[in-house]
Design an enzyme around this catalytic site. Structure first.
Site, PDB file in Angstrom:
ATOM      1  N   ASP A   1       0.897  -1.218  -0.122  1.00 22.54           N
ATOM      2  CA  ASP A   1      -0.082   0.142  -0.168  1.00 22.54           C
ATOM      3  C   ASP A   1       0.646   1.406  -0.007  1.00 22.54           C
ATOM      4  O   ASP A   1       0.604   2.146  -0.656  1.00 22.54           O
ATOM      5  CB  ASP A   1      -1.080   0.123   1.286  1.00 22.54           C
ATOM      6  CG  ASP A   1      -1.990  -0.843   1.115  1.00 22.54           C
ATOM      7  OD1 ASP A   1      -2.170  -1.744   0.012  1.00 22.54           O
ATOM      8  OD2 ASP A   1      -3.005  -0.871   1.841  1.00 22.54           O
TER       9      ASP A   1
ATOM     10  N   ARG B   1       1.097   6.186  16.881  1.00 24.78           N
ATOM     11  CA  ARG B   1       0.842   7.133  16.000  1.00 24.78           C
ATOM     12  C   ARG B   1       1.444   8.544  16.245  1.00 24.78           C
ATOM     13  O   ARG B   1       2.287   9.065  15.523  1.00 24.78           O
ATOM     14  CB  ARG B   1      -0.687   7.310  15.659  1.00 24.78           C
ATOM     15  CG  ARG B   1      -1.451   5.963  15.069  1.00 24.78           C
ATOM     16  CD  ARG B   1      -0.454   5.339  14.127  1.00 24.78           C
ATOM     17  NE  ARG B   1      -1.312   4.253  13.639  1.00 24.78           N
ATOM     18  CZ  ARG B   1      -0.909   3.162  12.837  1.00 24.78           C
ATOM     19  NH1 ARG B   1       0.857   3.314  12.733  1.00 24.78           N
ATOM     20  NH2 ARG B   1      -1.191   2.289  12.500  1.00 24.78           N
TER      21      ARG B   1
END
Lengths: 405, 405, 405, 405
Positions: B16, B98
Site C-alpha cells: 500500500d 501514531r
C-alpha cells in the site's frame, strides 16, 4: 446505655452475633428481634432459628427471609448495568448486599415497633457504614447499636469467655483459634480478609478459596455459553430463561467449575485505611464481561463514555454505603435509562480462569457492516468527510502553534 | 492538486505505501522522502530501504529509525501510569504509536525542508486522525496528503493494477486476495481488523493470532514473575534491570508464552462507527495488572479515585489522536505527579491466559498493618470514631427523611 | 448538485434567507418550502409570508408557527434545571433555539414529503452544526443544503448583486454596508457578533444593546420580585401563575428595565476558533439566580454537587448542538429526576444590572434550623460526632505523613 | 483529659479564644502558646499580645505573624487560577484561610516542642474540619483539642460566667447579648452567619454589611480599571505593579466602594447540614471575573473545559478542608500547568454592584481575527470542512436512527 425497648438484630446464627444477642439483652435490658436473611450465602437458616430460640428469643420475634431473588433483581443487576468496578478490580460483592439487609431490618423494625437496630460489623470496616447509612436514610430516628464500637470484648478470649458464661454453644473451630480469615458470602461472592491475609506480601493459600477450583484444576477443555440480555439484564442462559437469582447461581456454578473470578487485592476502605481482601466472584466476573460485550454493539458511543466517566463515582457510592442516598438514585435513573436497547446475546468462552467474549449479536445492534467495512461500501461513507472533520478538530491546535511558536 | 514540493511519507515498505509513494510522485510531481520506523513491529527495515531505492527515492531521502526505546519510555509507559483502558477493554496499542510517528515525520520534514507529509491510513479509521492531529499540532502550516481520501484506487483490483503498471513488486499473498485481516503491530500489541472480522457474530479463527499461543496450548504450569517499579514505571524483571523497550519485549515474550492478552471486541471509532477489532497485548496486559497492584499499596485513596475518574477521558484523548493536545499534556502532568511514590515490587502469576497479582510490597507502602488488623491494635485506631463519622455522613439523609416523610 | 426534489428552508424573511430561497430554486431546480417560526425574536411573521409568496412559494408550502410556549417549556426550562452555563459565562441563548427549529423543520419535511432541508447559517459558526446534527438525528437520510458552504456568494457585494438580479427587495440598511453586527434573537436572548465586535479589545458600543437599558439608565430604586418554582421550573411571578413563555417574557421585561443580563465575552466555538460575542439575557439571568436560590434549600448536597460536576459537560453538549443526542437525553433524565422537590419561592432584588436573592422558602426545605443553629440545639446535633468524623477523614493523610516523613 | 504538656492555640484575642486559653490551662494543666495571625482581618494584633500576657502567657510563648502576603500569594491566587466557586456562588473566603493558619500553627508547635494544638471553632461548622485536617496532615501525631466539642460551656451565659470567674475582661457588647451574627474576616472576605441569619426567609439587614456600601449608595458613575495578569495571577492594577496582598487590598477597596461582592446564600456544610451565610468578597468578585476574561483569550478550549469539569471538585476539596491533601495538590499541579500562557490585561467596569469585562488583550492571545471573521478571510478557513466535520459527528446518531426507527 440509652433507653432502648426493642432492637432488631441482623443475626447470622454464628458465634459473634449470638454473643451480641446476649449482650444486647444484658447491656440494654431490651427485647431482641432477630432477622436472618438468605441472600445466597449457602448456609441453612433453620439452625439460626433454633439457636435464637435457644437463646431465649420469642418465636414471633424471629424473622427468616429468603431474599435471593430480590437481592439479585433489585441490587446486583442494577449495579452491573453500570459495569461497576471499585478501584479497577473489586466487583463490590459485599457492598451490594448490605443495603438490602438494612432495608429489610428497618421494615421489620417498623412492623414490630422496634426503636433500635443492631449489627455485628466491627468499627474498622466498611460494613458498619453501609448498614448504618441505610438505617438512617430509611428511618432517620432509629437508634443504632454497634456492639463492636461499644463493648469491651475486643479480644477473642474475652468473647469466648462471655459466650461460655452466657451459655452460647461454641463450635470447635472457635476454640482452636478461630478461622484464619474472616469470610462473608452471598449470591454474588465470597470474601476473605483479616488475619493470615493481613500481610499484602503473603500469597493467599490455595486452601482458602471455596467457590472456585484453581485454574490449574479446572477442566482442560473450554466451555462456551450464550447469555441473552434484555434491557441490560441477563435473562437467559443457553436459551433457557432464568430468574435473576437462578441466573447468578448458574453462572457461579459455571465460573466456579472453570476457576473464574478469584481476586487478591489491596483496597481503600471508606474509614481511611488500606485493607487486603480476597474475593471469589465467579458469576459476576462472567456477567461483567458479557454485559460489556452486549453494550459494545448496542450502546451509543457517547452514552457509553458518559457511563464510563461516571462509573468510578457510582462504584464508590456503593462501596461507601450510599445505596440509599439520593445521588446514587439519580445516577441509577441515568444508568437504567441507557439500558433500554441493551438487548441481544453474547457468546462467552470459559477456560481455566479466563472469560472471553467470542461472538455477539443483537436485533438492536448499532454495528453497521456497510459503514464499517474497509472494502468498497458503495458510498455509504464518504471518506472525504474525514478531511474536514480532522481539520476542524485540529484548528485550535494549529492556531496555538502558529501564534506561539 | 495543490502545489507540493517535497513530501515525507510514513513508509512501511509494504504494497500500500509503495503504491502511495508512486502515486505521490505521479499525482503531485513532487520529491518523496520516506520514513520508516522500528517501533517493534517485528519486521526487518532494510527491505524497506531497498524497495524505496528501487522506486526511485534518493538515498539521502530515506530515513530509517529505531524508535523502540523512545516509544516505550515516552509514550507507552506514561500511558500506563494512568491505567489507561478505552471502553473498558482496549489497551490502545495502535493509538499510542501514531503520535511518535507523526512527531518524527515532522522532525524530518523540518530537517529536509518538506512542505507536506503523507500516510497510508484510510479515510474510515482512527489512524488518519491520530497522524494528522499530530502533524497539525506540531507544524500548523504543513500540507497533509491522505491518498485514501483523494485517489480513486478504492478497490483492491485497481490498486493492484496501479502497482503493476508502476513496476511495484507484488507479493503472492496480495494476488491471492490479500490478507484476511488488516494487521498492525508495534512493541505494545498487534491488531487485527477488517474483512473476516467484519461480522461481530463470527468468532475469530485460532490461526489469526500471532503473538500469543492459545491458553489451551500454554504451559500446564504457572510461572511467577517479579516486577519492580520506580515512580510508576517498571524497571526490573525478576531482579534484572531492563530498559523500557527491553522490559516490554520481555513481558511480551512471557505473556505470549502463557496465552495472555488476547482481546476480541467491538469499539467505537472517533469517526463515528462501531468497528470490530482483535488485539494481542501480552506484555501490556501484564503491566496493567502489575501497575494497579503496586498502586494499590502506594497510592493515596483519593488520588487513586481522581485518577480513575479521569482515566476514561484520558483514554479517549489518546484513542482519538489528541496526544499532542494541551489537554492531554495537562492531564499527564497530573498523572505523572501522582506517581512519585509508586515504587516497589509486585509478584505476578501467569497461567493459561490469566494474570494475577499474588503479592506486593514497597518501602513506600501506605498499608498499615497495625491499623488494618481486626485483632487488637493497641489503640492505633479508635473504633468509636466511626460512630461520629457515620452520623455526620448520614446527617443530610436523616434530615431529608425526617422532613419529607 | 445532487438530485433534490423538495427542500424545507428555515426562512426568516430577511435578505440572506431570501437569497438562499432563490438560490435553491436556481441551483437545485427544486420546490422550496419555507418554515418561519416565532420563538420570541420579536418580529412580525406575516411579512415573511408575503415575501415568500412574492418569491414564488406556493401558499401551501409556507409554514409559519408560533413555537414560543414549546420553546420555553421543552427547551429553555429543562436547560435551566441544570443551572447551565457555557464556559462560566454564556447562557446558551442561541444554542437552545436551534434544536427546536431543526425538529419542526424535519416534521414539516416529513409532512410535505421533502427530501432535503436547508438553513442560512455560515460555515464558520456553531449554528450550522446545531441545525444539522438535529436534522441527521431526527431524519438520518435527509439531504442537507448549507448554501454558505456551497455557493460563491461569499462577499456582501456578490450577495447584493444576486439579490438584485433575483428581484429580491433590499432594505436600505443592507445597501449602506449592512448591520454593524450579526444579531439573533429569541425569547431567551439577543446576541451580537461579528464585524465591529471582532476585536476583543474594543468595548461594545452602548448603542448596540437592544433589550436592556444600561445599568446607568436603570431606575434608581430596586425592585423586588417573588418567583415560585415547581419541580425546578418557575410557575408564578409575584403570585400570578404564568405559562412558560409568558414567564420568560415577563422576566425579560423586568430584567431589561433594570439593565440586567448584558454579557461581553470571548467564547470557544465547536468548529475550533475563538469568537467574541455580546449577549442580552435579562430574564434568563434572573431565572438562573432564582433557580440556584430555590435549589439551595431543597436539593440534597451530593445531588447538587453531582449536578455541578456534570453541568459543564451538559452545557457543552447543548452549545455544540447535541440536544437530540442520546447522551444529552440521558443527562436530562438525571437532571429532571433531581428536580422533584425543587419547589418553593425566592425573593429577588433587581437593581441597576444586579440580581440578588434576598429570601427563599419552601415546604420542601432541607434547611433545619434546629440543627444549623449555633445556639443551644437541645441535643439535635452531637458535636462530639465531629471528632470521629474528622479523625477518620484524616486517617489516610496521617498514615501517609507517618510512613513517609 | 489526656496528658498534654504544651498546646499551641489559634488565638484571636477575642472573648471566646480567651476563655479557651484559660480553660486549656485549667482543664489540661498545660503550658499554652498563643498564635495570632494577620491575614487581613483588619484588626490590630497588639491588643491580642497584651491580653495574652495579661492571661499569664509567657512572652516567648506569644507568636504574632503578618501572613498577608503568603496568604494571598500561596493560597488565594492559586485557588483563583481555577475560577473556584463552591455551589455556584461562594468564593471560599473562609475556607482558604484555614489551611495557612493550620500550617503556621504546626510550624510553631514543632518549634516550641508542643504536643497539641487547639482552635476556637465549634463542633457544628466546617472550620474545625479545615483546621484539624491540616493539623493531622502536617503533623500526624499531634493531639488536637477542640474545646467546643469537649467542654460544657455550651450556652452564652455559662461562657460569660466562666470568663468572669477567670478574670477575662468582657466587652460591653458581649454582656448585651452578643453580636447578631458570627463574623470572620480576612483579606479575601468577611462572612456573617448564625443568629439573625438563621432564617433563610429573612432578608439580611443593611446594617450588617461592613466592607461594601450598598449598590444604591455606590457612586453614580462607573469606574474602569485595568488588571494585568502573568501566568494566571494579577500583577498590576492600572499599570502599577502590586504585591499579591496589595493587589487584593486595592481590589477590595475598589469593590467595596462600588458595592461589589455581596452574597446571601444557603450552603451545604461538610458536616451535613444546610447553613445560611452572607459574604462580602469585593476584590475576589472582581478578580474572578477578570481571570475568566483573560483566560477567555489565552486558554485552549479543551483545557478550559477540563478545568471547568474539575472546578467543582476542586472547590469542594477546599471547602471541606482538604487543602493539604494529596488530591488537592495533584489538581493544583494540573491547574498551575494550564496557566503558563494566561498573560495579558483585562479592562473591567465597576458600577453599583456590577462587574463587567469590556475589553481584553494579550500577546499570548489565541483569538485569531482572520479565522473568526464573518467577512472574507482570504481562505484562512475552508467552510467546506465544516460539512465533513458535521457529517462524521452525526454519523453515530444517523446509524442509530436508521437502525432503530
Amino acid at each position: 446505655m440509652s433507653d432502648i425497648k426493642k432492637v432488631v438484630l441482623a443475626y447470622s446464627g454464628g458465634l459473634d452475633t449470638s454473643v451480641i444477642l446476649k449482650w444486647l439483652q444484658d447491656a440494654y435490658q431490651c427485647e431482641v428481634v432477630t432477622f436472618t436473611a438468605d441472600i445466597g450465602q449457602g448456609e441453612e437458616l433453620e439452625p439460626a432459628r433454633a439457636k435464637a430460640l435457644q437463646l431465649g428469643i420469642k418465636p414471633e420475634n424471629i424473622f427468616i427471609d429468603d431474599l435471593r431473588e430480590e437481592f439479585v433483581r433489585d441490587f446486583v443487576f442494577p449495579m452491573f448495568r453500570a459495569n461497576t468496578i471499585y478501584e479497577g478490580e473489586y466487583l463490590l460483592g459485599t457492598s451490594i448486599a448490605r443495603p438490602l439487609i438494612a432495608k429489610r431490618q428497618i421494615e421489620i423494625a417498623n412492623q414490630v415497633g422496634a426503636d433500635a437496630v443492631s449489627h455485628g460489623a466491627t468499627g474498622k470496616g466498611n460494613d458498619q457504614v453501609r448498614f448504618e447509612l441505610g438505617y438512617y436514610a430509611l428511618k432517620p430516628g432509629v437508634k443504632v447499636i454497634a456492639p463492636w464500637r461499644e463493648w469491651d470484648l475486643l479480644s477473642r478470649e474475652k468473647l469466648l469467655t462471655y459466650a461460655e458464661q452466657a451459655g452460647i454453644p461454641i463450635e470447635m473451630k472457635h476454640k482452636q483459634g478461630g478461622a484464619p480469615y474472616s469470610m462473608d458470602a452471598n449470591l454474588l461472592h465470597i470474601s476473605f480478609e483479616g488475619r493470615h491475609l493481613e500481610d499484602p506480601k503473603a500469597e493467599a493459600e490455595e486452601s482458602m478459596w471455596r467457590w472456585t477450583v484453581s485454574p490449574e484444576a479446572a477442566p482442560d477443555s473450554p466451555e462456551y455459553i450464550d447469555i441473552e440480555f434484555e434491557q441490560g439484564d441477563p435473562v437467559a442462559l443457553n436459551g433457557v430463561r432464568l430468574k435473576p437469582h437462578e441466573m447468578l447461581a448458574k453462572l457461579n456454578e459455571l465460573g466456579g467449575k472453570h476457576g473464574i473470578g478469584r481476586l487478591d487485592l489491596v483496597e481503600n476502605r471508606y474509614v481511611g485505611m488500606k485493607s487486603r481482601g480476597c474475593y471469589e466472584t465467579p458469576g459476576g466476573t462472567i456477567l461483567l464481561k458479557a454485559h460489556r460485550g452486549i453494550e459494545s454493539i448496542t450502546l451509543d458511543r457517547e452514552v457509553g463514555h458518559l457511563k464510563d466517566d461516571l462509573m468510578a463515582r457510582y462504584a464508590s457510592l456503593i462501596y461507601n454505603g450510599y445505596w440509599w442516598s439520593p445521588e446514587r438514585k439519580a445516577l441509577q435513573v441515568l444508568i437504567d435509562h441507557t439500558q433500554q436497547h441493551v438487548n441481544g446475546w453474547v457468546r462467552i468462552k470459559l477456560y481455566k480462569g479466563g472469560v472471553s467474549v467470542v461472538s455477539r449479536d443483537s436485533k438492536d445492534t448499532l454495528f453497521d457492516q456497510t459503514i464499517a467495512t474497509f472494502d468498497d461500501d458503495g458510498g455509504a461513507y464518504n471518506q472525504a468527510d474525514a478531511g474536514g472533520f480532522i481539520k476542524l478538530n485540529a484548528l485550535r491546535m494549529r492556531i496555538a502553534a502558529r501564534k506561539r511558536s
